[in-house]
Each structure stands twice: as structure tokens, then as C-alpha cells.
Design a protein around this motif. Structure first.
Motif, PDB file in Angstrom:
ATOM      1  N   LEU A   1      48.864  57.875  31.181  1.00 54.47           N
ATOM      2  CA  LEU A   1      49.168  56.865  32.187  1.00 54.47           C
ATOM      3  C   LEU A   1      48.149  56.944  33.307  1.00 54.47           C
ATOM      4  O   LEU A   1      47.866  58.028  33.818  1.00 54.47           O
ATOM      5  CB  LEU A   1      50.576  57.109  32.750  1.00 54.47           C
ATOM      6  N   LEU A   2      47.600  55.794  33.675  1.00 55.15           N
ATOM      7  CA  LEU A   2      46.789  55.678  34.870  1.00 55.15           C
ATOM      8  C   LEU A   2      47.658  54.991  35.910  1.00 55.15           C
ATOM      9  O   LEU A   2      48.054  53.840  35.730  1.00 55.15           O
ATOM     10  CB  LEU A   2      45.521  54.848  34.610  1.00 55.15           C
ATOM     11  N   ASP A   3      47.984  55.694  36.977  1.00 53.25           N
ATOM     12  CA  ASP A   3      48.835  55.157  38.036  1.00 53.25           C
ATOM     13  C   ASP A   3      47.952  54.818  39.227  1.00 53.25           C
ATOM     14  O   ASP A   3      47.351  55.698  39.831  1.00 53.25           O
ATOM     15  CB  ASP A   3      49.894  56.193  38.412  1.00 53.25           C
ATOM     16  N   MET A   4      47.867  53.520  39.546  1.00 55.42           N
ATOM     17  CA  MET A   4      47.005  53.035  40.623  1.00 55.42           C
ATOM     18  C   MET A   4      47.834  52.445  41.759  1.00 55.42           C
ATOM     19  O   MET A   4      47.439  51.462  42.365  1.00 55.42           O
ATOM     20  CB  MET A   4      46.035  51.991  40.070  1.00 55.42           C
ATOM     21  N   GLU A   5      48.984  53.023  42.019  1.00 57.24           N
ATOM     22  CA  GLU A   5      49.951  52.565  43.031  1.00 57.24           C
ATOM     23  C   GLU A   5      50.577  51.233  42.631  1.00 57.24           C
ATOM     24  O   GLU A   5      51.723  51.201  42.217  1.00 57.24           O
ATOM     25  CB  GLU A   5      49.320  52.428  44.423  1.00 57.24           C
ATOM     26  N   THR A   6      49.855  50.144  42.751  1.00 59.04           N
ATOM     27  CA  THR A   6      50.430  48.824  42.474  1.00 59.04           C
ATOM     28  C   THR A   6      50.372  48.464  40.998  1.00 59.04           C
ATOM     29  O   THR A   6      51.080  47.562  40.562  1.00 59.04           O
ATOM     30  CB  THR A   6      49.708  47.728  43.282  1.00 59.04           C
ATOM     31  N   THR A   7      49.532  49.142  40.246  1.00 64.90           N
ATOM     32  CA  THR A   7      49.380  48.882  38.816  1.00 64.90           C
ATOM     33  C   THR A   7      49.457  50.197  38.063  1.00 64.90           C
ATOM     34  O   THR A   7      48.875  51.186  38.489  1.00 64.90           O
ATOM     35  CB  THR A   7      48.020  48.206  38.528  1.00 64.90           C
ATOM     36  N   LYS A   8      50.159  50.175  36.948  1.00 64.90           N
ATOM     37  CA  LYS A   8      50.204  51.330  36.057  1.00 64.90           C
ATOM     38  C   LYS A   8      49.709  50.859  34.687  1.00 64.90           C
ATOM     39  O   LYS A   8      50.044  49.757  34.253  1.00 64.90           O
ATOM     40  CB  LYS A   8      51.612  51.900  35.967  1.00 64.90           C
ATOM     41  N   ILE A   9      48.935  51.719  34.030  1.00 66.09           N
ATOM     42  CA  ILE A   9      48.355  51.375  32.744  1.00 66.09           C
ATOM     43  C   ILE A   9      48.634  52.515  31.777  1.00 66.09           C
ATOM     44  O   ILE A   9      48.261  53.659  32.038  1.00 66.09           O
ATOM     45  CB  ILE A   9      46.834  51.166  32.860  1.00 66.09           C
ATOM     46  N   LEU A  10      49.285  52.203  30.680  1.00 66.40           N
ATOM     47  CA  LEU A  10      49.533  53.178  29.622  1.00 66.40           C
ATOM     48  C   LEU A  10      48.506  52.941  28.521  1.00 66.40           C
ATOM     49  O   LEU A  10      48.440  51.843  27.957  1.00 66.40           O
ATOM     50  CB  LEU A  10      50.956  53.028  29.079  1.00 66.40           C
ATOM     51  N   VAL A  11      47.679  53.952  28.255  1.00 65.01           N
ATOM     52  CA  VAL A  11      46.626  53.848  27.245  1.00 65.01           C
ATOM     53  C   VAL A  11      46.993  54.755  26.082  1.00 65.01           C
ATOM     54  O   VAL A  11      47.245  55.945  26.274  1.00 65.01           O
ATOM     55  CB  VAL A  11      45.255  54.258  27.831  1.00 65.01           C
ATOM     56  N   GLN A  12      47.025  54.189  24.889  1.00 59.66           N
ATOM     57  CA  GLN A  12      47.314  54.952  23.683  1.00 59.66           C
ATOM     58  C   GLN A  12      46.076  54.913  22.794  1.00 59.66           C
ATOM     59  O   GLN A  12      45.607  53.830  22.434  1.00 59.66           O
ATOM     60  CB  GLN A  12      48.524  54.372  22.955  1.00 59.66           C
ATOM     61  N   THR A  13      45.537  56.106  22.497  1.00 58.01           N
ATOM     62  CA  THR A  13      44.334  56.200  21.671  1.00 58.01           C
ATOM     63  C   THR A  13      44.642  56.947  20.382  1.00 58.01           C
ATOM     64  O   THR A  13      45.551  57.783  20.316  1.00 58.01           O
ATOM     65  CB  THR A  13      43.208  56.945  22.414  1.00 58.01           C
ATOM     66  N   HIS A  14      43.849  56.631  19.366  1.00 56.26           N
ATOM     67  CA  HIS A  14      43.939  57.357  18.101  1.00 56.26           C
ATOM     68  C   HIS A  14      42.553  57.361  17.469  1.00 56.26           C
ATOM     69  O   HIS A  14      41.956  56.302  17.268  1.00 56.26           O
ATOM     70  CB  HIS A  14      44.956  56.724  17.154  1.00 56.26           C
ATOM     71  N   GLY A  15      42.048  58.546  17.192  1.00 50.89           N
ATOM     72  CA  GLY A  15      40.742  58.671  16.575  1.00 50.89           C
ATOM     73  C   GLY A  15      39.627  58.075  17.420  1.00 50.89           C
ATOM     74  O   GLY A  15      38.640  57.582  16.890  1.00 50.89           O
ATOM     75  N   GLY A  16      39.792  58.125  18.743  1.00 49.91           N
ATOM     76  CA  GLY A  16      38.781  57.616  19.646  1.00 49.91           C
ATOM     77  C   GLY A  16      38.881  56.132  19.942  1.00 49.91           C
ATOM     78  O   GLY A  16      38.187  55.628  20.811  1.00 49.91           O
ATOM     79  N   LYS A  17      39.719  55.426  19.234  1.00 53.71           N
ATOM     80  CA  LYS A  17      39.900  53.986  19.441  1.00 53.71           C
ATOM     81  C   LYS A  17      41.182  53.745  20.229  1.00 53.71           C
ATOM     82  O   LYS A  17      42.146  54.503  20.123  1.00 53.71           O
ATOM     83  CB  LYS A  17      40.004  53.245  18.100  1.00 53.71           C
ATOM     84  N   ILE A  18      41.194  52.694  20.995  1.00 52.02           N
ATOM     85  CA  ILE A  18      42.410  52.337  21.720  1.00 52.02           C
ATOM     86  C   ILE A  18      43.330  51.573  20.786  1.00 52.02           C
ATOM     87  O   ILE A  18      42.945  50.550  20.222  1.00 52.02           O
ATOM     88  CB  ILE A  18      42.091  51.500  22.975  1.00 52.02           C
ATOM     89  N   GLU A  19      44.520  52.115  20.594  1.00 52.05           N
ATOM     90  CA  GLU A  19      45.520  51.436  19.778  1.00 52.05           C
ATOM     91  C   GLU A  19      46.278  50.398  20.583  1.00 52.05           C
ATOM     92  O   GLU A  19      46.598  49.328  20.083  1.00 52.05           O
ATOM     93  CB  GLU A  19      46.518  52.443  19.198  1.00 52.05           C
TER      94      GLU A  19
END
Length: 130
Positions: A35-53
Motif C-alpha cells: 500500500l502506498l498511503d499518500m494521505e488523500t489517496t491510497k494505492i494498493l499495488v499487487q505484483t507477480h513476477g515483476g509485473k503489476i497484476e
């Protein structure tokens, strides 16, 4: 580069990640969710094998992730500049001297540090959606 919507940002970030030569070479085992938490925006990044799923903008409280990187929008804005100011150039510099916090399973973060660092540096191209 300026993106107009969070969907544009997600698509551009995924495109940059998936075509990145370093991530293609070293990302075979880069599989995690964070999770990238930027106060007003949160972004959940899921990766597998170097690629973003999957990228989830403003995930719910029950969406799982292994670790989180939290900081103010100001810190993320400076971190994502093409040439960041001193102490905003990396997650450890920003966490030691600024308001960035690393939380959760830090073993997973450390196991994926090289690829994670490369992936976060893509923010210097695409910017942040906050």
C-alpha cells in the motif's frame, strides 16, 4: 508527464513497470502486495513476477497487503520529482529524516527492495495521483 485521472495514472504506471528492462531482468521473484498511503489517496499495488497484476485506487480497509509505505502528500510530491530534493530520494532517507513510515511485513519489503526501489522510481516519470 501529467495524467488526468486515476485510471490514466494506473494504466501509465503499469505500462512503465511492465516494460521496464530492470524489472524484467530482476523481477522474477518480485511478488507482493503493498500500500502506498499518500494521505488523500491510497494505492494498493499487487505484483507477480515483476509485473503489476492489479492496482486498486483507494482500497477498502479489508483489502490485504503485506506492507505499507505511508507519508504526507507533500513528501510523496517531493519524492516523485524528476530530481528529488535531499532526503526525499529514497524510502529510507525519507523515513529517517521526513514523515515517511514503513509498516507491516518489512521482511517482504527487504526481500523485494531492489525491484521495489526501481518500481517506486517510476513515480518520477508518471508522478503521483494525489
Amino acid at each position: 508527464m501529467t495524467v488526468t485521472t486515476t485510471n490514466d495514472w494506473s494504466n501509465r504506471f503499469k505500462e512503465l513497470n511492465d516494460s521496464n528492462e530492470e524489472l524484467n531482468a530482476h523481477g522474477k521473484y518480485f511478488s507482493c502486495s503493498y500500500l502506498l498511503d499518500m494521505e488523500t489517496t491510497k494505492i494498493l499495488v499487487q505484483t507477480h513476477g515483476g509485473k503489476i497484476e492489479k492496482i486498486t485506487m483507494d482500497p477498502g480497509p479489508l483489502d490485504p497487503y503485506q506492507f505499507a509505505i505511508r507519508a504526507s502528500q507533500d513528501t510523496w510530491s517531493k519524492f516523485s520529482m524528476p530530481t528529488p530534493p535531499p532526503m526525499y530520494h529514497g524510502i529510507f532517507a525519507a523515513s529517517f529524516q521526513r514523515d515517511m513510515k514503513l509498516e507491516g511485513d518489512l521482511l517482504v519489503l527487504m526481500q523485494n527492495l531492489r525491484c521495489l526501489t526501481t518500481q517506486l522510481e517510476l513515480l518520477r516519470v508518471v508522478g503521483i495521483p494525489a
